[in-house]
Design a protein around this motif. Structure first.
Motif, PDB file in Angstrom:
ATOM      1  N   VAL A  36       1.086  -1.069  -0.182  1.00  0.00           N
ATOM      2  CA  VAL A  36       0.122  -0.107  -0.139  1.00  0.00           C
ATOM      3  C   VAL A  36       0.773   1.250   0.052  1.00  0.00           C
ATOM      4  CG1 VAL A  36      -2.081  -1.116   1.284  1.00  0.00           C
ATOM      5  CG2 VAL A  36       0.053  -0.009   2.519  1.00  0.00           C
ATOM      6  N   MET A  37       0.339   2.462  -0.503  1.00  0.00           N
ATOM      7  CA  MET A  37       1.020   3.462  -0.459  1.00  0.00           C
ATOM      8  C   MET A  37       0.167   4.831  -0.524  1.00  0.00           C
ATOM      9  SD  MET A  37       3.837   5.116  -3.365  1.00  0.00           S
ATOM     10  CE  MET A  37       2.564   5.618  -4.785  1.00  0.00           C
ATOM     11  N   ALA A  38       0.431   5.687   0.210  1.00  0.00           N
ATOM     12  CA  ALA A  38      -0.251   7.069   0.434  1.00  0.00           C
ATOM     13  C   ALA A  38       0.453   7.971  -0.449  1.00  0.00           C
ATOM     14  CB  ALA A  38      -0.435   7.431   1.871  1.00  0.00           C
ATOM     15  N   VAL A  39      -0.508   8.540  -1.338  1.00  0.00           N
ATOM     16  CA  VAL A  39      -0.028   9.678  -2.228  1.00  0.00           C
ATOM     17  C   VAL A  39      -0.562  10.994  -1.457  1.00  0.00           C
ATOM     18  CG1 VAL A  39       0.134  10.621  -4.489  1.00  0.00           C
ATOM     19  CG2 VAL A  39       0.036   8.149  -4.288  1.00  0.00           C
ATOM     20  N   HIS A  40       0.563  11.869  -1.382  1.00  0.00           N
ATOM     21  CA  HIS A  40       0.381  13.287  -0.771  1.00  0.00           C
ATOM     22  C   HIS A  40       0.880  14.522  -1.776  1.00  0.00           C
ATOM     23  CE1 HIS A  40      -0.917  12.307   3.306  1.00  0.00           C
ATOM     24  NE2 HIS A  40      -0.042  11.154   3.013  1.00  0.00           N
ATOM     25  N   PRO A  41       0.103  14.440  -2.934  1.00  0.00           N
ATOM     26  CA  PRO A  41       0.519  15.299  -4.200  1.00  0.00           C
ATOM     27  C   PRO A  41       0.661  16.788  -3.856  1.00  0.00           C
ATOM     28  CG  PRO A  41      -1.820  14.945  -4.302  1.00  0.00           C
ATOM     29  CD  PRO A  41      -1.463  14.371  -2.996  1.00  0.00           C
ATOM     30  N   ALA A  67       1.076  11.603 -11.344  1.00  0.00           N
ATOM     31  CA  ALA A  67       0.641  10.188 -11.694  1.00  0.00           C
ATOM     32  C   ALA A  67       2.089   9.500 -12.070  1.00  0.00           C
ATOM     33  CB  ALA A  67      -0.109   9.988 -12.915  1.00  0.00           C
ATOM     34  N   ALA A  68       3.068  10.149 -12.670  1.00  0.00           N
ATOM     35  CA  ALA A  68       4.363   9.527 -12.947  1.00  0.00           C
ATOM     36  C   ALA A  68       5.169   9.318 -11.981  1.00  0.00           C
ATOM     37  CB  ALA A  68       5.119  10.500 -14.010  1.00  0.00           C
ATOM     38  N   LYS A  69       5.361  10.456 -10.998  1.00  0.00           N
ATOM     39  CA  LYS A  69       6.121  10.347  -9.749  1.00  0.00           C
ATOM     40  C   LYS A  69       5.544   9.344  -8.535  1.00  0.00           C
ATOM     41  CE  LYS A  69       9.017  13.332  -8.574  1.00  0.00           C
ATOM     42  NZ  LYS A  69      10.359  12.988  -8.468  1.00  0.00           N
ATOM     43  N   SER A  70       4.241   8.999  -8.782  1.00  0.00           N
ATOM     44  CA  SER A  70       3.621   8.369  -7.812  1.00  0.00           C
ATOM     45  C   SER A  70       3.866   6.804  -7.940  1.00  0.00           C
ATOM     46  CB  SER A  70       2.250   8.501  -7.760  1.00  0.00           C
ATOM     47  OG  SER A  70       1.922   9.783  -7.179  1.00  0.00           O
ATOM     48  N   LEU A  71       3.681   6.646  -9.563  1.00  0.00           N
ATOM     49  CA  LEU A  71       4.148   5.282  -9.780  1.00  0.00           C
ATOM     50  C   LEU A  71       5.678   4.796  -9.714  1.00  0.00           C
ATOM     51  CD1 LEU A  71       1.860   5.150 -13.183  1.00  0.00           C
ATOM     52  CD2 LEU A  71       1.427   4.014 -10.991  1.00  0.00           C
ATOM     53  N   PHE A  74       6.186   3.983  -6.031  1.00  0.00           N
ATOM     54  CA  PHE A  74       5.391   2.677  -5.836  1.00  0.00           C
ATOM     55  C   PHE A  74       6.337   1.456  -6.173  1.00  0.00           C
ATOM     56  CE2 PHE A  74       2.425  -0.895  -6.682  1.00  0.00           C
ATOM     57  CZ  PHE A  74       1.864  -0.759  -5.239  1.00  0.00           C
ATOM     58  N   ALA A  75       6.821   1.782  -7.549  1.00  0.00           N
ATOM     59  CA  ALA A  75       7.977   0.934  -8.120  1.00  0.00           C
ATOM     60  C   ALA A  75       9.013   0.712  -7.148  1.00  0.00           C
ATOM     61  CB  ALA A  75       8.246   1.219  -9.343  1.00  0.00           C
ATOM     62  N   ARG A  76       9.421   1.679  -6.483  1.00  0.00           N
ATOM     63  CA  ARG A  76      10.570   1.769  -5.562  1.00  0.00           C
ATOM     64  C   ARG A  76      10.250   0.925  -4.220  1.00  0.00           C
ATOM     65  NH1 ARG A  76      11.404   7.029  -7.877  1.00  0.00           N
ATOM     66  NH2 ARG A  76      13.041   6.998  -9.295  1.00  0.00           N
ATOM     67  N   GLY A  77       8.895   0.779  -4.013  1.00  0.00           N
ATOM     68  CA  GLY A  77       8.676   0.341  -2.803  1.00  0.00           C
ATOM     69  C   GLY A  77       8.131   1.164  -1.536  1.00  0.00           C
ATOM     70  N   ARG A  78       8.083   2.253  -1.782  1.00  0.00           N
ATOM     71  CA  ARG A  78       7.740   3.649  -0.886  1.00  0.00           C
ATOM     72  C   ARG A  78       6.248   3.332  -0.320  1.00  0.00           C
ATOM     73  NH1 ARG A  78      11.067   8.101  -3.731  1.00  0.00           N
ATOM     74  NH2 ARG A  78      13.088   7.570  -3.207  1.00  0.00           N
ATOM     75  N   ILE A  80       4.851   6.190   1.015  1.00  0.00           N
ATOM     76  CA  ILE A  80       4.287   7.305   1.209  1.00  0.00           C
ATOM     77  C   ILE A  80       5.161   8.059  -0.045  1.00  0.00           C
ATOM     78  CG2 ILE A  80       3.926   9.484   2.468  1.00  0.00           C
ATOM     79  CD1 ILE A  80       4.448   7.933   4.984  1.00  0.00           C
ATOM     80  N   SER A  81       4.179   8.607  -0.937  1.00  0.00           N
ATOM     81  CA  SER A  81       4.597   9.309  -1.971  1.00  0.00           C
ATOM     82  C   SER A  81       4.396  10.992  -1.711  1.00  0.00           C
ATOM     83  CB  SER A  81       4.032   8.713  -3.345  1.00  0.00           C
ATOM     84  OG  SER A  81       4.611   9.624  -4.361  1.00  0.00           O
ATOM     85  N   PHE A  82       5.433  11.712  -2.055  1.00  0.00           N
ATOM     86  CA  PHE A  82       5.355  12.984  -2.048  1.00  0.00           C
ATOM     87  C   PHE A  82       5.774  13.566  -3.295  1.00  0.00           C
ATOM     88  CE2 PHE A  82       6.050  11.922   2.238  1.00  0.00           C
ATOM     89  CZ  PHE A  82       5.033  12.545   2.843  1.00  0.00           C
ATOM     90  N   PRO A  83       4.960  13.290  -4.457  1.00  0.00           N
ATOM     91  CA  PRO A  83       5.402  13.671  -5.957  1.00  0.00           C
ATOM     92  C   PRO A  83       5.489  15.187  -6.041  1.00  0.00           C
ATOM     93  CG  PRO A  83       3.184  12.956  -5.953  1.00  0.00           C
ATOM     94  CD  PRO A  83       3.601  12.701  -4.531  1.00  0.00           C
ATOM     95  N   GLY A  84       4.640  15.910  -5.581  1.00  0.00           N
ATOM     96  CA  GLY A  84       4.889  17.303  -5.546  1.00  0.00           C
ATOM     97  C   GLY A  84       6.351  18.130  -5.261  1.00  0.00           C
ATOM     98  N   GLY A  85       6.824  17.610  -4.227  1.00  0.00           N
ATOM     99  CA  GLY A  85       8.069  18.135  -3.776  1.00  0.00           C
ATOM    100  C   GLY A  85       8.261  18.284  -2.424  1.00  0.00           C
ATOM    101  N   PHE A  86       9.588  18.894  -1.869  1.00  0.00           N
ATOM    102  CA  PHE A  86      10.168  19.016  -0.596  1.00  0.00           C
ATOM    103  C   PHE A  86       8.945  19.372   0.464  1.00  0.00           C
ATOM    104  CE2 PHE A  86      12.131  20.701   3.107  1.00  0.00           C
ATOM    105  CZ  PHE A  86      12.720  19.949   3.609  1.00  0.00           C
ATOM    106  N   SER A  87       8.571  20.564  -0.110  1.00  0.00           N
ATOM    107  CA  SER A  87       7.698  21.536   0.876  1.00  0.00           C
ATOM    108  C   SER A  87       6.204  20.596   1.109  1.00  0.00           C
ATOM    109  CB  SER A  87       7.316  22.824   0.143  1.00  0.00           C
ATOM    110  OG  SER A  87       6.569  22.535  -0.833  1.00  0.00           O
ATOM    111  N   ASP A  88       5.926  19.753   0.401  1.00  0.00           N
ATOM    112  CA  ASP A  88       4.985  19.021   0.517  1.00  0.00           C
ATOM    113  C   ASP A  88       5.209  17.761   1.848  1.00  0.00           C
ATOM    114  OD1 ASP A  88       3.240  20.194  -1.197  1.00  0.00           O
ATOM    115  OD2 ASP A  88       4.137  18.921  -2.867  1.00  0.00           O
ATOM    116  N   ARG A  89       6.428  17.351   1.593  1.00  0.00           N
ATOM    117  CA  ARG A  89       6.662  16.459   2.587  1.00  0.00           C
ATOM    118  C   ARG A  89       7.054  17.152   4.150  1.00  0.00           C
ATOM    119  NH1 ARG A  89      10.841  14.725   0.001  1.00  0.00           N
ATOM    120  NH2 ARG A  89       9.919  12.877  -0.625  1.00  0.00           N
ATOM    121  N   ALA A  90       7.521  18.203   3.891  1.00  0.00           N
ATOM    122  CA  ALA A  90       7.799  18.956   5.366  1.00  0.00           C
ATOM    123  C   ALA A  90       6.558  19.335   5.904  1.00  0.00           C
ATOM    124  CB  ALA A  90       8.564  20.232   4.952  1.00  0.00           C
ATOM    125  N   THR A  91       5.412  19.743   5.121  1.00  0.00           N
ATOM    126  CA  THR A  91       4.389  20.254   5.932  1.00  0.00           C
ATOM    127  C   THR A  91       3.436  18.999   6.298  1.00  0.00           C
ATOM    128  OG1 THR A  91       3.016  20.152   3.715  1.00  0.00           O
ATOM    129  CG2 THR A  91       4.139  22.512   4.480  1.00  0.00           C
TER     130      THR A  91
END
Length: 129
Positions: A36-41, A67-71, A74-78, A80-91
């Motif tokens: 499973v993976m949560a995507v925080h775009p 979509a591309a970054k999330s996939l 997922f292929a890397r086995g993560r 949680i995905s933050f495909p939008g960038g660092f600031s999304d991860r930080a918040t």
């Protein structure tokens, strides 16, 4: 001009639940073939705010990018995905280090300073001058 106020922050608790649930479920499924993976775009360039006075975040990216970054994640086995960038991860992670009261206060101040609490519909006669 009358404004359309944004609804109470119902989205934030939902996102926190999805993140916690995904982490717990991923741990339970660790020794299986399921993942499973949560995507925080973060902000995404869509027509969602068309016809309003709201501005799209300049850091918004295209749905195709998300979509591309999330996939890829997922292929890397993560988990949680933050495909939008660092600031999304930080918040997302800041709430793990601050009290809920502090996060709500900071979010409210940010939204008011950015006038995100005042959005009106451009072509709505009820909000016209």
């Amino acid at each position: 001009m009358p404004t359309q106020r944004l609804p109470p922050p119902k989205e934030t608790p939902s996102k926190a639940f999805v993140l916690s649930f995904t982490e717990a479920l991923a741990e339970e499924l660790r020794d299986t073939d399921l993942r499973v993976m949560a995507v925080h775009p973060g902000p995404v360039k869509t027509g969602f705010f068309d016809g309003t006075t709201a501005d799209v975040n300049p850091k918004a990216v295209t749905p195709e990018h998300i979509a591309a970054k999330s996939l890829d994640d997922f292929a890397r086995g993560r988990m949680i995905s933050f495909p939008g960038g660092f600031s999304d991860r930080a918040t997302t992670y800041v709430s793990r280090f601050l009290t809920r009261k502090r996060v709500v206060h900071l979010s409210g101040n940010f939204n008011r300073k950015a006038s995100l609490d005042k959005v009106s519909y451009v072509n709505d006669p009820a909000t016209a001058r």
